[in-house]
Design a protein around this motif. Structure first.
Motif, PDB file in Angstrom:
ATOM      1  N   ARG A   2     -14.036  60.414  51.729  1.00  0.00           N
ATOM      2  CA  ARG A   2     -14.325  61.215  52.893  1.00  0.00           C
ATOM      3  C   ARG A   2     -15.093  60.390  53.914  1.00  0.00           C
ATOM      4  O   ARG A   2     -16.024  59.673  53.591  1.00  0.00           O
ATOM      5  CB  ARG A   2     -15.147  62.449  52.506  1.00  0.00           C
ATOM      6  CG  ARG A   2     -14.362  63.392  51.685  1.00  0.00           C
ATOM      7  CD  ARG A   2     -14.987  64.719  51.445  1.00  0.00           C
ATOM      8  NE  ARG A   2     -16.349  64.882  51.837  1.00  0.00           N
ATOM      9  CZ  ARG A   2     -16.992  66.024  51.710  1.00  0.00           C
ATOM     10  NH1 ARG A   2     -16.390  67.075  51.230  1.00  0.00           N
ATOM     11  NH2 ARG A   2     -18.252  66.135  52.068  1.00  0.00           N
ATOM     12  N   ARG A   4     -17.015  60.437  57.893  1.00  0.00           N
ATOM     13  CA  ARG A   4     -17.773  61.330  58.738  1.00  0.00           C
ATOM     14  C   ARG A   4     -17.441  61.085  60.197  1.00  0.00           C
ATOM     15  O   ARG A   4     -17.394  59.950  60.656  1.00  0.00           O
ATOM     16  CB  ARG A   4     -19.283  61.115  58.523  1.00  0.00           C
ATOM     17  CG  ARG A   4     -20.149  61.923  59.435  1.00  0.00           C
ATOM     18  CD  ARG A   4     -21.599  61.873  58.970  1.00  0.00           C
ATOM     19  NE  ARG A   4     -21.957  60.564  58.478  1.00  0.00           N
ATOM     20  CZ  ARG A   4     -22.243  59.531  59.263  1.00  0.00           C
ATOM     21  NH1 ARG A   4     -22.199  59.652  60.555  1.00  0.00           N
ATOM     22  NH2 ARG A   4     -22.589  58.374  58.735  1.00  0.00           N
ATOM     23  N   PHE A 109     -17.197  76.506  50.257  1.00  0.00           N
ATOM     24  CA  PHE A 109     -17.847  75.490  49.424  1.00  0.00           C
ATOM     25  C   PHE A 109     -17.683  75.823  47.947  1.00  0.00           C
ATOM     26  O   PHE A 109     -17.465  74.930  47.116  1.00  0.00           O
ATOM     27  CB  PHE A 109     -19.324  75.387  49.780  1.00  0.00           C
ATOM     28  CG  PHE A 109     -20.067  74.333  49.006  1.00  0.00           C
ATOM     29  CD1 PHE A 109     -20.081  73.022  49.441  1.00  0.00           C
ATOM     30  CD2 PHE A 109     -20.736  74.653  47.826  1.00  0.00           C
ATOM     31  CE1 PHE A 109     -20.755  72.040  48.723  1.00  0.00           C
ATOM     32  CE2 PHE A 109     -21.399  73.689  47.103  1.00  0.00           C
ATOM     33  CZ  PHE A 109     -21.421  72.379  47.554  1.00  0.00           C
ATOM     34  N   LYS A 114     -16.669  71.990  50.036  1.00  0.00           N
ATOM     35  CA  LYS A 114     -16.847  71.627  51.434  1.00  0.00           C
ATOM     36  C   LYS A 114     -17.155  72.880  52.244  1.00  0.00           C
ATOM     37  O   LYS A 114     -16.678  73.971  51.933  1.00  0.00           O
ATOM     38  CB  LYS A 114     -15.590  70.952  51.989  1.00  0.00           C
ATOM     39  CG  LYS A 114     -15.183  69.699  51.228  1.00  0.00           C
ATOM     40  CD  LYS A 114     -13.848  69.165  51.727  1.00  0.00           C
ATOM     41  CE  LYS A 114     -13.377  68.004  50.857  1.00  0.00           C
ATOM     42  NZ  LYS A 114     -12.046  67.500  51.291  1.00  0.00           N
ATOM     43  N   ASN A 195     -27.239  74.021  53.215  1.00  0.00           N
ATOM     44  CA  ASN A 195     -26.121  73.123  53.524  1.00  0.00           C
ATOM     45  C   ASN A 195     -26.527  71.658  53.564  1.00  0.00           C
ATOM     46  O   ASN A 195     -25.884  70.851  54.221  1.00  0.00           O
ATOM     47  CB  ASN A 195     -25.470  73.521  54.854  1.00  0.00           C
ATOM     48  CG  ASN A 195     -26.454  73.540  56.013  1.00  0.00           C
ATOM     49  OD1 ASN A 195     -27.526  72.942  55.928  1.00  0.00           O
ATOM     50  ND2 ASN A 195     -26.118  74.228  57.088  1.00  0.00           N
ATOM     51  N   ALA A 200     -24.576  70.498  60.264  1.00  0.00           N
ATOM     52  CA  ALA A 200     -23.418  70.692  59.412  1.00  0.00           C
ATOM     53  C   ALA A 200     -22.219  71.306  60.111  1.00  0.00           C
ATOM     54  O   ALA A 200     -21.252  71.648  59.453  1.00  0.00           O
ATOM     55  CB  ALA A 200     -23.807  71.567  58.212  1.00  0.00           C
ATOM     56  N   THR A 441     -14.090  69.324  58.303  1.00  0.00           N
ATOM     57  CA  THR A 441     -14.915  70.327  57.665  1.00  0.00           C
ATOM     58  C   THR A 441     -16.383  70.044  57.949  1.00  0.00           C
ATOM     59  O   THR A 441     -16.730  69.027  58.543  1.00  0.00           O
ATOM     60  CB  THR A 441     -14.650  70.345  56.147  1.00  0.00           C
ATOM     61  OG1 THR A 441     -14.950  69.064  55.592  1.00  0.00           O
ATOM     62  CG2 THR A 441     -13.198  70.697  55.869  1.00  0.00           C
ATOM     63  N   GLY A 443     -20.348  69.216  57.249  1.00  0.00           N
ATOM     64  CA  GLY A 443     -21.106  68.374  56.342  1.00  0.00           C
ATOM     65  C   GLY A 443     -22.328  67.812  57.019  1.00  0.00           C
ATOM     66  O   GLY A 443     -22.380  67.711  58.247  1.00  0.00           O
ATOM     67  N   GLN A 457     -16.842  66.378  58.515  1.00  0.00           N
ATOM     68  CA  GLN A 457     -16.244  65.577  57.465  1.00  0.00           C
ATOM     69  C   GLN A 457     -14.723  65.630  57.537  1.00  0.00           C
ATOM     70  O   GLN A 457     -14.145  66.672  57.846  1.00  0.00           O
ATOM     71  CB  GLN A 457     -16.690  66.073  56.090  1.00  0.00           C
ATOM     72  CG  GLN A 457     -18.190  66.185  55.910  1.00  0.00           C
ATOM     73  CD  GLN A 457     -18.885  64.852  55.829  1.00  0.00           C
ATOM     74  OE1 GLN A 457     -18.257  63.835  55.542  1.00  0.00           O
ATOM     75  NE2 GLN A 457     -20.177  64.827  56.096  1.00  0.00           N
TER      76      GLN A 457
END
Length: 466
Positions: A2, A4, A109, A114, A195, A200, A441, A443, A457
């Motif tokens: 993954r 960012r 999640f 996620k 989170n 996030a 998503t 993150g 993410q």
């Protein structure tokens, strides 16, 4: 692995960084791919737009421009959270019993590991109580009656918004509910999902507004058939006419929202605001603002815009206009209801027309609405859907229609657990969506040098920045 994708805001510094390496080119976006690029500067609509709002809008515009140019594009996967139902309605959701606030923020999640990259909350419609209210009186909501347990979700809405944008838990700062738990008047406590303690995702807000002047605030009061509009053809004209009692009642309702948005604005938290949606629904089935004469509707929108931006000086807003899918069952052609270039930043659709297994019209799923919105020259958003975009029946939705955001509506994410074959998504559908290289998503992202970073993410792809 993954990666960012991050945007940040800090003082005058605003930048966006989006990585796309490793993604294949958009396969089919029709006329949309050939359209001119969209403006990415929010100050052209609001010269005083906040740094964070400018950064978020630029990111959405970049996603849209990649899609229009035929470059690899991604979609921020979103989730609407019906906090009033989670708090008050034991029949709501995928099990019997009241839910902790933010249950459907946390649910992806639980299934995928996620978080959604976009979360939309709602300060309306209320839950069958008299007048507007709050549970925990705070300086920004001091004008409204406090210690009203059915209204605790209004506090949760702003706390969840701050928690998505800033992280939860977070060090003590000048915001409320930094650890996610605060006592309620009923002796319980709001326990918001954590989170990771860092930014996030993106934040949105819709507003299911009960009709202006209604004594009771609840969903039934949002419907046109239960409002004065059903009996008095001149009522809406009075609502949009300054100096009338109906107009003052409208501003009273808007002030409730503005007080809460003002708290978010004071902390430079941008909000994708989506008011007066589904305006093209039929008068029998729609909200009180549905089925109006176009000039009544656009006048209503511009009153809200002027009150929020010009009167209340809310410059953290990104305005989203979202009609119903114009299938002539859920909605008619919406074009005459467009409020105008100077009042809208993002265009979207609420799509409850057809299913992934049987798309409306027999063509590619959602493409009719995606292509229909192209000529506005704005980022395009799937504002409401019961269905996750990547699923067994439609694994290539985001290849053909790379909406900048796709929001799943509330309990629709897991409604299959209580409705059997009538349900919307399986866990496999949710996992396929959240694991897709096409989606971004939520993150946590790093905080450094006094700058606030927002992390989104991706399942795979180009370099993040950090």
């Amino acid at each position: 692995m993954r990666r960012r994708t991050a945007i940040f805001s800090g003082g005058a510094a605003v930048a966006g960084a989006l990585g796309y390496a490793g993604l294949r080119t958009v396969e089919s976006s029709g006329s949309a791919a050939r359209a001119a690029s969209v403006d990415r500067d929010l100050t052209h609509r609001d010269p005083a737009a906040s740094p964070a709002a400018r950064a978020v809008f630029a990111m959405l515009a970049d996603l849209e421009n990649d899609a229009r140019a035929g470059r690899p594009a991604r979609t921020v996967i979103g989730q609407h959270v019906e906090l009033h139902n989670e708090l008050n309605n034991p029949e709501y959701g995928d099990y019997r019993g009241k839910k902790p606030p933010g249950y459907y923020y946390r649910k992806p999640f639980d299934i995928t590991g996620k978080l959604p990259g976009f979360v939309e909350v709602d300060l309306g419609p209320g839950y069958g109580q008299e007048g507007w209210g709050v549970d925990r009186p705070r300086p920004y909501s001091a004008s409204w009656p406090g210690h009203r347990t059915e209204w605790a979700y209004a506090d949760d809405a702003v706390d969840l918004a701050v928690g998505v944008w800033r992280g939860l838990p977070r060090p003590a700062d000048d915001t409320f509910n930094t650890d996610g738990r605060e006592p309620r008047s009923d002796g319980g406590a709001s326990a918001l999902p954590q989170n990771g303690g860092r930014p996030a995702g993106l934040v949105g807000m819709s507003f299911h507004q009960p009709w202006p002047g209604s004594r009771i605030k609840g969903y039934e009061e949002t419907l046109r058939r239960n409002s004065p509009a059903a009996r008095d053809p001149d009522w809406v004209r009075r609502v949009v006419s300054p100096g009338t009692g109906e107009h003052q009642a409208l501003l009273h309702d808007l002030s409730f929202v503005a007080d809460h948005l003002g708290y978010l604005a004071a902390h430079d938290i941008p909000v994708l605001l989506r008011p007066y949606h589904e305006m093209n629904a039929g008068a029998e089935d729609g909200f009180w603002w549905s089925g109006l004469a176009p000039d009544e509707y656009t006048g209503l929108w511009r009153i809200l815009y002027g009150y929020f931006v010009d009167t209340r000086k809310l410059h953290n807003l990104i305005f989203v206009w979202s009609p119903n899918a114009w299938d002539h069952v859920h909605g008619s052609e919406p074009w005459d209801y467009y409020p105008g270039e100077k009042y809208v930043d993002v265009v979207g659709v609420d799509d409850y027309s057809g299913t992934p297994q049987k798309p409306f019209g027999g063509g590619a799923w959602t493409k009719r609405w995606y292509d229909g919105l192209a000529d506005y020259g704005k980022p395009r958003m799937m504002a409401e859907s019961f269905h996750a975009p990547v699923n067994k029946a439609q694994p290539h939705t985001l290849d053909e229609t790379p909406w900048v955001v796709w929001t799943v509506w509330g309990q629709g994410l897991t409604q299959h657990n209580v409705s059997g074959p009538q349900g919307m998504n399986t866990p496999a559908d949710v996992k396929a969506t959240y694991d897709s290289p096409r989606t971004l998503t939520g993150g946590p992202g790093p905080s450094r040098d006094g700058q606030v970073w927002l992390g989104l993410q991706s399942a795979s792809g180009g370099p993040g920045q950090g």
